[in-house]
Structures are given as structure tokens and as C-alpha cells.
Design a protein around this motif. Structure first.
Motif, PDB file in Angstrom:
ATOM      1  N   ARG A 367       0.702  -1.426  -0.657  1.00  0.00           N
ATOM      2  CA  ARG A 367       0.636  -0.132  -0.248  1.00  0.00           C
ATOM      3  C   ARG A 367       0.576   1.276   0.039  1.00  0.00           C
ATOM      4  N   PRO A 368       0.884   1.813  -0.787  1.00  0.00           N
ATOM      5  CA  PRO A 368       1.670   2.973  -0.974  1.00  0.00           C
ATOM      6  C   PRO A 368       1.020   4.209  -0.161  1.00  0.00           C
ATOM      7  N   ALA A 369       1.818   4.703   0.646  1.00  0.00           N
ATOM      8  CA  ALA A 369       1.744   5.919   1.846  1.00  0.00           C
ATOM      9  C   ALA A 369       1.114   6.982   1.505  1.00  0.00           C
ATOM     10  N   ALA A 370      -0.574   7.071   1.921  1.00  0.00           N
ATOM     11  CA  ALA A 370      -1.174   8.402   2.259  1.00  0.00           C
ATOM     12  C   ALA A 370      -0.510  10.020   1.838  1.00  0.00           C
ATOM     13  N   GLU A 371       0.240   9.857   3.173  1.00  0.00           N
ATOM     14  CA  GLU A 371       1.244  11.334   2.661  1.00  0.00           C
ATOM     15  C   GLU A 371       1.145  12.035   1.277  1.00  0.00           C
ATOM     16  N   TYR A 372       2.438  10.881   0.746  1.00  0.00           N
ATOM     17  CA  TYR A 372       2.973  11.024   0.054  1.00  0.00           C
ATOM     18  C   TYR A 372       2.254   9.913  -1.638  1.00  0.00           C
ATOM     19  N   PRO A 373       2.020  10.503  -2.131  1.00  0.00           N
ATOM     20  CA  PRO A 373       0.482  10.061  -3.206  1.00  0.00           C
ATOM     21  C   PRO A 373       1.543  10.013  -4.120  1.00  0.00           C
ATOM     22  N   LEU A 374       1.293   8.832  -4.999  1.00  0.00           N
ATOM     23  CA  LEU A 374       1.937   8.612  -6.369  1.00  0.00           C
ATOM     24  C   LEU A 374       1.855   9.356  -7.339  1.00  0.00           C
TER      25      LEU A 374
END
Length: 460
Positions: A367-374
Motif C-alpha cells: 500500500r502506498p503511503a497516503a501522505e506521499y501519493p504516487l
């Protein structure tokens, strides 16, 4: 030199030319446009093997049309999977592309990504240890992680692969080093983790051998392995060129900081040998993968960090490393995953470095980090489920140029010159500027570039 007859020269030239022609012919005969479909069983989360060449040009592999270089192992990788014709690096130089690969985001979101490339130790110029990376996110998802070769995302004491999610690191921190002595203008640049080590073997082979050892020892998956060759980046040293290495090392010791750039050295044959040595090393890694029993369940991506330069073959593209013409950013991309993706396919879908980050995270169920969107778009639905490819704009910038691709169209502006508009489907050489004929498209692409750019850090 011994005597060489005209007949032997002609025969050698014909033989050299015949190999890529036959290779391209076989590819054209057997490869088919990519199409996802039901294939094999539902596979577990795959091992991930990402291999980067350094300054490798778009047509420097025989499966991409090289007239001089033979790359049977990478050709075989393409035959076993998918070869992308319109794939791009995130930037035209080393460090920013690596920032994009490891963070899944535009390089300009971090101060270090503005460096073109990172050349000196600085506490701002690197991937901060607290920033999520491909390795840290996969590690959280249960993957073992390792990197062998070039990092180039910040120097000690502030930055390191082992501070950004990789369990194991063996390689160099900077952008270039002598292939034998491992010397740079700042001294020797070879580390095991964060500990300096010494090796006088040819670096391309050492990276490949260490990566192969990891694969053989990692029989319990899943794992992420980043293999970052410095080949075929300067200095121009092929296997066996110790005398060249000694000269460059002596020049570096005397304070000649331009020695590594090797502007007075190299040749087409040296370059060929450097690329072929990398291909042979990749062959050893693939052999180890086969021997380990993990070949079927490993997703492999091969790419380059940017376009080629001095000795590279780019046809039909124009430009080279450092610029935003196609030759500076379009690169070979090959993927293979025997458990899920059918072989002998080719795709002309435009993709860019950070798309692969999103894809790998998707495949690994990380899961990507929500505060660092891809900023990348996952290709998983396209590759596995038959969905349409993501329709998104590809964006680039340097301190002096800007470019954006949307479908077949590319907007390009360099320096203070007016912007140009090119139809890459008909004009990959970017010679027919259509901005006067299609001003509305040029305006749309230019406006979109501005929209993306406003959210990025400005260049200092």
C-alpha cells in the motif's frame, strides 16, 4: 597487429550486420501486439527483479535494432515477455530518474531530485530516510530487499539504501567510478552497507555475481532485488582494460577531476564490449534465477536511467542524455513474468519510470503511503486483466527545457525558443514542428505542463 585481409574485414562486417537484422526479423515474425489474457494459474505475489542500465540508449540492444551490439540474454528476456517501444525514463539524467523509480513520484517533489545529477555530498540532496520508497513499502509487505550497484540518491552521512528500506547494499553512492580501481574525484566509492570496501575486479561482473549470489540464496520469497549497473556509463573501460583504468586512476590522483568523463577515450568497440559485458552479467543472474526455481514467479523489469550519449546508437531518435528530445528520455523497457504474462509480445503504450513503481507496488500488494501519493499509474490492469492502458500525460522538465507527451503528441520547449509540437507516431525524429498547424493541441499540452509544474519545487 597481425595482417588482416580485405576479405576478412568484409566478412566480419557482414556477419556483424547480419545478427541484428536477423534478430529484428525474428522479433517481427514472432512478436505480436500485447494482449492480456487468461494465462496460467493465479500466481502468488511475485519476486521483483529490477535491472537498470546506465546511459544505455534506446537502440543499444540488438532486440531494439542495434547494428553493432549483440545482447542475446536481453533479447531472450524480451522474447520471453513484453518489449515496450515507447517507454521513457523520468528524467534525462541519472539521479532524478532514480528518485522517480524509488519514490514513484516526480523527481521535483524533493530537493535532491532537482539536482541534474547529484554530484556532491549535501544534507538536502538525497532521498530522506523517512520518505517511503519502493523498498521500504515492499519490506512492510513482507519482502526481503537488496540492492547491488549504483545508488546515486544521496551521500553518507545523510543518505543510504540501507536507510531507505534495502536490507542489503553493495555498491557505489555516486554517479560514476573507475571500473577497476573504483576511484572517483572524492576517493574510492565502494561500500558494503555503509562500510568502505575494496575490489579491483571489473565492476560490471562484480555487480552481476553478487546479484546472482543473492538470487541463489533467497529461495524463500518474496524478495525485491535492484541491480543497478554503471555500464555503459563512462569511463570507457571494457573487460581487460586495466591499462586504461590505471591511467584514469593516476589522473584522478593528480587532481584531474575530468578524468572520469574520459572525453579523450573510448570507441564504438569499447562501448560494444561494455554493453555486451552487462548482457553477459544479466545472463548469469537469469541463470541463477532459473537454478533457484524462482524463474516462473519473478517479475523482471529491465530499463535504463536515461538515454544514451557519446557512443550510443539512437536511430531513429534525435538528441541524447541531458536533453528532452526522444534520444534523451526514450529507453528500452522489457518485462517478463512467466506465471502471468505471455511471451513474444510488443507494446507501444507510452510508459514512464514511476508507472513501474506503481505497478510493482500493485503486484506486491503493498500500500502506498497516503501522505506521499504516487505520480505513476499502475499497469497491472492492462498487463493482467485486459484493461485499456492508462491514459495519462508524461511530464519532464530540466533547468532549461520542458516536455509533455499525450498520446501521439509531444510538446517540447528548450531554452527561450518557442515551443514545438510533434506527432511521434509519424515523426519520432521530431523534425516536423506542427505548432502552427495544430496550435490548439500545443496550447493544451503547454497548459497541462504548467499545471503539473506548479505543484513541484522550483529549481534553485
Amino acid at each position: 597487429m597481425g595482417k588482416i585481409s580485405r576479405r576478412s574485414v568484409v566478412a566480419g562486417a557482414v556477419g556483424a550486420a547480419a545478427v541484428p537484422v536477423l534478430g529484428v526479423g525474428r522479433a517481427a515474425a514472432s512478436a505480436r501486439p500485447f494482449r492480456a489474457g487468461a494465462f496460467g494459474e493465479v500466481a502468488p505475489r511475485p519476486n521483483i527483479l529490477v535491472i537498470l542500465g546506465d546511459d544505455l540508449g534506446w537502440a543499444d540492444l540488438s532486440c531494439y535494432g542495434s547494428l553493432h551490439i549483440r545482447t542475446p540474454h536481453l533479447d531472450g528476456l524480451a522474447e520471453g515477455g513484453v518489449r515496450f517501444t515507447d517507454a521513457y525514463s523520468a528524467a534525462a539524467v541519472c539521479s532524478p530518474t532514480r528518485f522517480a523509480l524509488y519514490t514513484g513520484r516526480y523527481p521535483g517533489r524533493l530537493p535532491g531530485g532537482l539536482e541534474e545529477p547529484i554530484s556532491q555530498p549535501n544534507e538536502l540532496h538525497g532521498i530522506p530516510p523517512e520518505h517511503p520508497t519502493l523498498a521500504s513499502l515492499l519490506k512492510q509487505a513482507g519482502y526481503t530487499t537488496a540492492m547491488y550497484g549504483k545508488w546515486h540518491c544521496g551521500f553518507l552521512p545523510w543518505f543510504s539504501p540501507t536507510r531507505s528500506g534495502w536490507d542489503t547494499f553493495f555498491g557505489n553512492f555516486g554517479g560514476a567510478l573507475d571500473y577497476y580501481s573504483k576511484m572517483t574525484g572524492r576517493g574510492r566509492d565502494l561500500y558494503e552497507g555503509e562500510v568502505p570496501v575494496e575490489s579491483l575486479d571489473y565492476y560490471t561482473g562484480t555487480i552481476a555475481d553478487r546479484a546472482a549470489e543473492f538470487v541463489l540464496g533467497a529461495r524463500e520469497g518474496p524478495w525485491l532485488l535492484n541491480v543497478n549497473f554503471t555500464a555503459p556509463h563512462w569511463p570507457w573501460e571494457a573487460p581487460g582494460d586495466q591499462s586504461v583504468s590505471e591511467e584514469i586512476t593516476e589522473r584522478l590522483a593528480s587532481g584531474d577531476l575530468q578524468a572520469l568523463m574520459h572525453n579523450d577515450g573510448g570507441s564504438l568497440d569499447t562501448y560494444r564490449e561494455m554493453v555486451e559485458a552487462m548482457d553477459a552479467g544479466i545472463g548469469r543472474i537469469l541463470d541463477a534465477l532459473r537454478e533457484s526455481g524462482g524463474e516462473r514467479d519473478t517479475f523482471i523489469l529491465f530499463s535504463s536511467d536515461n538515454g544514451g550519449e557519446r557512443w550510443s546508437y539512437q536511430w531513429p531518435l534525435t538528441g541524447a542524455k541531458g536533453g528532452l528530445n526522444e534520444g534523451g528520455i526514450r529507453v528500452p523497457n522489457i518485462i517478463r513474468w512467466p506465471a502471468r504474462i505471455q511471451p513474444r509480445q510488443v507494446s507501444d503504450v507510452p510508459v514512464i519510470t514511476q508507472d513501474w513503481t506503481a505497478t510493482i507496488l500493485d503486484l506486491a500488494e503493498a500500500r502506498p503511503a497516503a501522505e506521499y501519493p504516487l505520480d505513476g499509474h499502475s499497469l497491472t490492469p492492462y498487463l493482467l486483466d485486459g484493461a485499456s492502458a492508462p491514459q495519462h500525460d508524461l511530464f519532464w522538465r530540466t533547468k532549461s527545457a520542458r516536455a509533455l507527451r499525450r498520446g501521439q503528441w509531444k510538446f517540447l520547449r528548450q531554452g527561450t525558443a518557442p515551443g514545438g509540437l510533434y506527432d511521434l507516431s509519424a515523426d519520432p525524429r521530431e523534425n516536423a514542428n506542427l505548432v502552427q498547424r495544430r496550435p490548439e493541441i500545443a496550447a493544451q499540452l503547454s497548459a497541462r505542463w504548467d499545471e503539473i509544474d506548479k505543484d513541484l519545487l522550483p529549481y534553485p
